[in-house]
Design a protein around this motif. Structure first.
Motif, PDB file in Angstrom:
ATOM      1  N   ILE A  72      -9.884  16.256 -10.019  1.00 23.09           N
ATOM      2  CA  ILE A  72     -10.102  16.700  -8.633  1.00 23.09           C
ATOM      3  C   ILE A  72     -11.046  15.748  -7.910  1.00 23.09           C
ATOM      4  CG2 ILE A  72     -11.096  18.575  -7.268  1.00 23.09           C
ATOM      5  CD1 ILE A  72      -9.964  20.497  -9.257  1.00 23.09           C
ATOM      6  N   ILE A  73     -12.100  15.254  -8.621  1.00 27.62           N
ATOM      7  CA  ILE A  73     -12.992  14.256  -8.016  1.00 27.62           C
ATOM      8  C   ILE A  73     -12.215  13.006  -7.640  1.00 27.62           C
ATOM      9  CG2 ILE A  73     -14.970  12.757  -8.467  1.00 27.62           C
ATOM     10  CD1 ILE A  73     -16.117  14.867 -10.190  1.00 27.62           C
ATOM     11  N   THR A  74     -11.299  12.576  -8.529  1.00 35.24           N
ATOM     12  CA  THR A  74     -10.515  11.372  -8.265  1.00 35.24           C
ATOM     13  C   THR A  74      -9.680  11.504  -7.004  1.00 35.24           C
ATOM     14  OG1 THR A  74     -10.366  11.005 -10.617  1.00 35.24           O
ATOM     15  CG2 THR A  74      -8.811   9.823  -9.261  1.00 35.24           C
ATOM     16  N   ILE A  75      -9.076  12.685  -6.798  1.00 34.59           N
ATOM     17  CA  ILE A  75      -8.185  12.817  -5.651  1.00 34.59           C
ATOM     18  C   ILE A  75      -8.971  13.027  -4.364  1.00 34.59           C
ATOM     19  CG2 ILE A  75      -6.354  14.222  -4.676  1.00 34.59           C
ATOM     20  CD1 ILE A  75      -5.428  14.778  -7.448  1.00 34.59           C
ATOM     21  N   GLU A  76     -10.018  13.864  -4.395  1.00 36.95           N
ATOM     22  CA  GLU A  76     -10.574  14.372  -3.159  1.00 36.95           C
ATOM     23  C   GLU A  76     -11.434  13.364  -2.409  1.00 36.95           C
ATOM     24  OE1 GLU A  76     -10.370  17.143  -1.323  1.00 36.95           O
ATOM     25  OE2 GLU A  76      -8.633  17.637  -2.539  1.00 36.95           O
ATOM     26  N   PHE A  77     -12.235  12.544  -3.125  1.00 35.25           N
ATOM     27  CA  PHE A  77     -13.259  11.796  -2.418  1.00 35.25           C
ATOM     28  C   PHE A  77     -12.707  10.573  -1.718  1.00 35.25           C
ATOM     29  CE2 PHE A  77     -17.064  13.510  -4.960  1.00 35.25           C
ATOM     30  CZ  PHE A  77     -17.070  14.592  -4.140  1.00 35.25           C
ATOM     31  N   ASP A 130     -14.385   7.422  -1.171  1.00 33.01           N
ATOM     32  CA  ASP A 130     -14.737   6.100  -1.661  1.00 33.01           C
ATOM     33  C   ASP A 130     -13.828   5.723  -2.824  1.00 33.01           C
ATOM     34  OD1 ASP A 130     -15.973   3.822  -2.274  1.00 33.01           O
ATOM     35  OD2 ASP A 130     -17.907   4.693  -2.768  1.00 33.01           O
ATOM     36  N   LEU A 131     -13.287   4.514  -2.809  1.00 34.15           N
ATOM     37  CA  LEU A 131     -12.285   4.162  -3.826  1.00 34.15           C
ATOM     38  C   LEU A 131     -12.924   3.797  -5.152  1.00 34.15           C
ATOM     39  CD1 LEU A 131      -9.530   2.271  -1.924  1.00 34.15           C
ATOM     40  CD2 LEU A 131      -9.485   4.495  -2.928  1.00 34.15           C
ATOM     41  N   LEU A 132     -14.145   3.261  -5.138  1.00 33.54           N
ATOM     42  CA  LEU A 132     -14.801   2.907  -6.406  1.00 33.54           C
ATOM     43  C   LEU A 132     -15.128   4.163  -7.206  1.00 33.54           C
ATOM     44  CD1 LEU A 132     -15.702   0.313  -7.718  1.00 33.54           C
ATOM     45  CD2 LEU A 132     -17.968   0.796  -6.948  1.00 33.54           C
ATOM     46  N   LYS A 133     -15.508   5.236  -6.487  1.00 37.17           N
ATOM     47  CA  LYS A 133     -15.713   6.540  -7.109  1.00 37.17           C
ATOM     48  C   LYS A 133     -14.437   6.984  -7.829  1.00 37.17           C
ATOM     49  CE  LYS A 133     -17.937   8.770  -3.967  1.00 37.17           C
ATOM     50  NZ  LYS A 133     -18.160   9.674  -2.839  1.00 37.17           N
TER      51      LYS A 133
END
Lengths: 85, 114, 84
Positions: C17-22, C24-27
């Motif tokens: 979910i963190i990968t999809i939602e945020f 910033d691409l480095l995150k």
């Protein structure tokens, strides 16, 4: 020996939870990278200990491959943050 | 039998070190402090734990020693790269860790004059 | 072992979910590395060490390296929201 295994699993999984929390709420990008680095080290120890827990000799090779290759990812992200790749 | 006891004690010590390192990641206030908690405590915990597995199974000792050697070589290098990158990017240190003696001296002298 | 697998699956869902939602691409790259790492542990627990080895090598080394090279060529979304 079983009790020691479960103590180890509990501590490592709580540590993984703290590292994921740091990935979620770290203010800058190097904070998240520190959380990722901690998670890879915890995972390497967990893989070696699971190889002992299942009593198979071949399973330790996965930890060896992971210990070599996670280094490349962290250093490439650090070089990207520094400016030149 | 004695090797099993030594291995169990080493694994308990390693689990304590790993947990304290990960708790320091959550608790400390700055990138550099977090990096110190991450690299020192976690590297020592990983080294002790992997050697402890080698003590529990003495015929696996060579391969566990190789894995521990790789961790011991690569983990400080990657943490040094992270610290250098965050320093070159201009991440400010936490204000409680900066020591500036001349500023403190000037403040003390100006208050004493009045 | 069942409880450990359950906790690892919950962590994996949170990281996805963190990968999809945020924004910033480095995150997103760092979080996807975490997803691949926990997938490797789950394959390992299911007694498939060869799949776990392939997942670890590709997910940890190659995917992060290639994503970082692509991020270097294009741009990271830092202009819209201030991250520092």
């Amino acid at each position: 020996m079983n009790i020691i295994s479960y103590i180890f699993f509990t501590f490592v999984i709580v540590g993984t939870f703290f590292a994921i929390l740091r990935i979620y709420l770290g203010p800058t990008a190097p904070d998240r990278l520190v959380g990722m680095s901690t998670m890879t080290t915890l995972t390497t120890v967990l893989l070696v200990f699971l190889g002992y827990f299942f009593n198979r000799y071949v399973y330790i090779d996965v930890a060896l491959v992971y210990a070599i290759l996670s280094y490349i990812g962290e250093v490439s992200i650090a070089r990207y943050l520094e400016g030149g790749i | 039998m004695i090797l099993t006891i030594i291995g169990a004690i080493l694994i308990l010590i390693s689990s304590a070190f790993l947990f304290l390192g990960a708790f320091g990641i959550y608790r400390l206030p700055d990138v550099y402090n977090r990096l110190q908690a991450a690299t020192k405590s976690t590297t020592l915990g990983a080294f002790i734990g992997i050697i402890g597995v080698g003590f529990l199974k003495p015929e696996w000792f060579l391969k566990t020693l190789i894995i521990a050697g790789f961790l011991f070589l690569t983990n400080p290098v990657s943490s040094h790269a992270i610290g250098r990158a965050s320093c070159l990017r201009g991440v400010k240190p936490y204000s409680g860790t900066v020591v500036n003696k001349t500023q403190e001296f000037e403040e003390c002298r100006s208050t004493k004059k009045e | 072992m069942f409880i450990i697998s359950l906790l690892l699956i919950i962590f994996m869902i949170v990281l996805a979910i963190i990968t999809i939602e945020f924004n910033d691409l480095l995150k997103a790259v760092i979080s996807s590395g975490g997803v691949s790492l926990i997938a490797s542990i789950l394959f390992y627990i299911l007694h498939a060490p060869d799949v776990a080895m392939a997942e670890a090598s590709i997910g940890a080394g190659l995917t992060i390296g290639i994503f970082v090279f692509a991020l270097r060529r294009t741009r990271r979304w830092e202009e819209e929201e201030e991250d520092e």
